[in-house]
Design a protein around this motif. Structure first.
Motif, mmCIF file in Angstrom:
data_model
loop_
_atom_site.group_PDB
_atom_site.id
_atom_site.type_symbol
_atom_site.label_atom_id
_atom_site.label_comp_id
_atom_site.label_asym_id
_atom_site.label_seq_id
_atom_site.Cartn_x
_atom_site.Cartn_y
_atom_site.Cartn_z
ATOM 1 N N SER A 198 1.579 4.608 -0.933
ATOM 2 C CA SER A 198 1.506 3.426 -1.794
ATOM 3 C C SER A 198 2.672 3.346 -2.778
ATOM 4 O O SER A 198 2.713 2.472 -3.642
ATOM 5 C CB SER A 198 0.190 3.456 -2.565
ATOM 6 N N ARG A 318 1.889 4.281 8.628
ATOM 7 C CA ARG A 318 0.568 4.072 9.229
ATOM 8 C C ARG A 318 0.098 5.276 10.028
ATOM 9 O O ARG A 318 -1.021 5.310 10.526
ATOM 10 C CB ARG A 318 0.605 2.834 10.129
ATOM 11 N N GLY A 323 -1.081 9.444 5.708
ATOM 12 C CA GLY A 323 -2.178 9.047 4.840
ATOM 13 C C GLY A 323 -3.092 10.175 4.394
ATOM 14 O O GLY A 323 -4.160 9.922 3.822
ATOM 15 N N THR B 197 -7.397 -3.977 13.158
ATOM 16 C CA THR B 197 -7.001 -4.062 11.748
ATOM 17 C C THR B 197 -5.826 -5.019 11.585
ATOM 18 O O THR B 197 -5.624 -5.592 10.524
ATOM 19 C CB THR B 197 -6.596 -2.689 11.181
ATOM 20 N N ARG B 318 -8.162 0.318 5.475
ATOM 21 C CA ARG B 318 -7.386 1.560 5.346
ATOM 22 C C ARG B 318 -8.224 2.792 5.661
ATOM 23 O O ARG B 318 -7.728 3.911 5.687
ATOM 24 C CB ARG B 318 -6.815 1.676 3.931
#
Lengths: 371, 371
Positions: A198, A318, A323, B197, B318
């Motif tokens: 982010s 992604r 993540g 998504t 997410r």
């Protein structure tokens, strides 16, 4: 007279993992002794640190090991003498090595040959010389030998079921093509903070200090940043996948210790001078960002091409690796049967309780096999 | 005279999973017989389908089972007679049930009591009545009994190490708080296509037909859409986590079969009429989209609150569950030791080869225990 299904446990190491393990073992012992139909009896007969040991000549169970250890004055026996002591126990013995000692690791073949089983999170034995690896599995009953059993789930990814799963894949005839992921809780935390998907994150040196302050690094952060911990884990997985990796330094491993700081005499001096090199890491971060990616410290084993490598990689934002949260590990196994979508295992890959969990679960497996 | 370490294998079922298993078993048998130091010998002595069986009165190994089965004319013995036959084998026996038969499932206690071990991907025995569950584990050596061993890794998530991991967590004293995820390859594929998504996706009924055409559904798609398959898997996991779930219909399970179509006399009629209800699913999709979410078919076990449920949920885009690919399963286990970041296992949760892999790996575990 030994009880039916009585197994003797000897433990080396009473640090972070060791203490958690002893607590889990005590719970397990209670549960097993009360199991309807098939009770097992576990006796802790030896506990040692690098300085001292508690044990009884007659193999009587240790009582309150915490206070006994505090009051102990006997030094630990040298390993060959410990082996002699354990061989004479009136029943089967499991030696749990909760250290990261090279010496203890090198003694595994001796214990295994004598029928003593080994359970350990210690990476040293399985990621040292290929010769040591071979001699361990030549001796072990679950290798090609007739000695004790050896289990080491927690040597990669702590309690995550990485090693058992990889072994299942290989044993049942799947072809492992690639193993890839984030294998260090420290590196995971560090890069998840340095370059979150982010955006944001402070200078690299500040993130290292932060990780150290939070207890996520070794006492000397260089022991994480040199990449050797990850290289050891990759060595273990590559060998299980069938590659004859000679040592954790026989393939490319990127160290995050700048060349100019390799001569620092202490971890403190290193941390003090690290900010001089923040520019380099920022460049790498921006280069990744400009491609919509983030940098992560990744390890991979390419089985058909016999290639192992460890280092920084640019990862698509992604990608599940990008993540990850906190200090999570993620291990992806690409195989013939699983095709394009790998089998993935993810979760905390460090910490006393989860590491001890893998050790305790391995002890249960050995107990069943010793029946 | 039986060979040292000879184990006899009987297999029921030669469908998709059964055929893959027999091929893996053959590879395993070769490998084990050549293992240096500790060779094992596996003999396939029985293979049956619902119609016929091949076996020899003298327990001789079956040769080329594929052609033998084709030419076979003997009907399969009733299960009690099969049990008698296997009990008299000159060595230890493992019965591999590669069917989804309720009858075979209900016979496990009989086999286990006689010392015959059971390995199976069949969910029926472990997700049927709680009474059957109890009688299986009362009889089994790895339950509280003294009979054969029972292993069923592939009954949840195919070859993914879900059951073994959950058992390890529980056995070593961790507290399981929640188990959550996508437990059906069919439902995963369906909703990953219906609402990716990244946007897009066709009408629900078209996606169901597409999934059926691609072989991702049962022959009658209603057998997937009624949610019972997922409910069975959740029942198994909840019981392993310590909940006394009475049956897979004793908690809320959302069926995706519209009430009005429950009376359709065939799967074809159902598929023909399903488009009438596309509006409802589109509404659900748009409601999720307006919150930045997607809908997924999710199951969860809330251990402290003793709650199990299965159905559609709106999932943040997410969230790893939202980003699954193909027909992947994802199972997240939240425990005391793992804290906020769960232990996650992900990968193909259906398919002949990966399901058979879990079965073959379980056979290896039983062989070791039978030593």
């Amino acid at each position: 007279m030994p009880l039916p299904r009585q197994v003797f446990i000897a433990v080396i190491g009473a640090g972070g993992v060791g203490k958690c393990f002893l607590s889990q073992l005590s719970g397990l012992a209670t549960k097993l002794s009360q199991a309807p139909g098939t009770p097992h009896y576990i006796s802790l007969i030896w506990l040692s640190t690098s300085k001292k040991a508690i044990y009884h000549a007659d193999y009587k169970s240790l009582g309150d090991w915490e206070s006994e250890l505090q009051n102990a004055s006997k030094p630990a026996l040298p390993l060959p003498e410990l082996c002699e002591y354990l061989v004479k126990a009136p029943g089967k013995v499991v030696l749990v090595d909760n250290t990261s000692s090279q010496d203890v690791a090198e003694s595994y073949p001796m214990f295994l040959h004598k029928g003593i089983s080994i359970v350990t999170p210690n990476k040293k034995a399985f990621s040292g010389s290929y010769e040591l690896w071979t001699s361990i599995f030549k001796a072990a009953s679950n290798g090609s030998g007739t000695g004790g059993y050896v289990f080491h789930e927690s040597s990669v990814g702590a309690g995550l079921p990485v090693i058992s799963t990889l072994k299942d894949l290989v044993e049942t005839g799947d072809e492992v093509h690639k193993i890839e992921g984030v294998f260090s809780g420290t590196m995971s935390f560090l890069f998840n903070s340095f370059q979150p998907t982010s955006g944001g994150g402070g200078p690299f040196s500040a993130e290292v200090s932060n990780a150290k302050d939070k207890g996520y690094t070794e006492p000397d952060a260089r022991d994480d940043l040199n990449g050797l911990d990850v290289a050891r884990k990759l060595t273990i997985l590559a060998r299980l996948a069938g590659l004859q990796v000679e040592s954790p330094t026989s393939f490319p491993v990127q160290s995050l210790i700048p060349k100019e700081l390799e001569s620092c005499s202490s971890g403190d001096e290193f941390l003090q001078r690290l900010p001089e090199f923040d520019g380099q890491m920022d460049q790498a971060k921006q280069a990744a960002e400009s491609e919509g990616k983030v940098i992560r410290f990744v390890g991979s084993v390419d089985v058909p091409n016999n290639k192992v490598k460890v280092g920084l990689e640019k990862v698509d934002k992604r990608d599940p690796i990008a993540g990850l949260k906190g200090s999570d590990n993620m291990i992806a196994m690409y195989t013939k049967r699983y095709g394009d979508n790998p089998l993935i295992i993810q979760g905390a890959g460090a910490g006393g309780e989860v590491t001890a969990m893998g050790v305790t679960a391995d002890v249960v497996k050995v107990l069943r096999l010793l029946d």
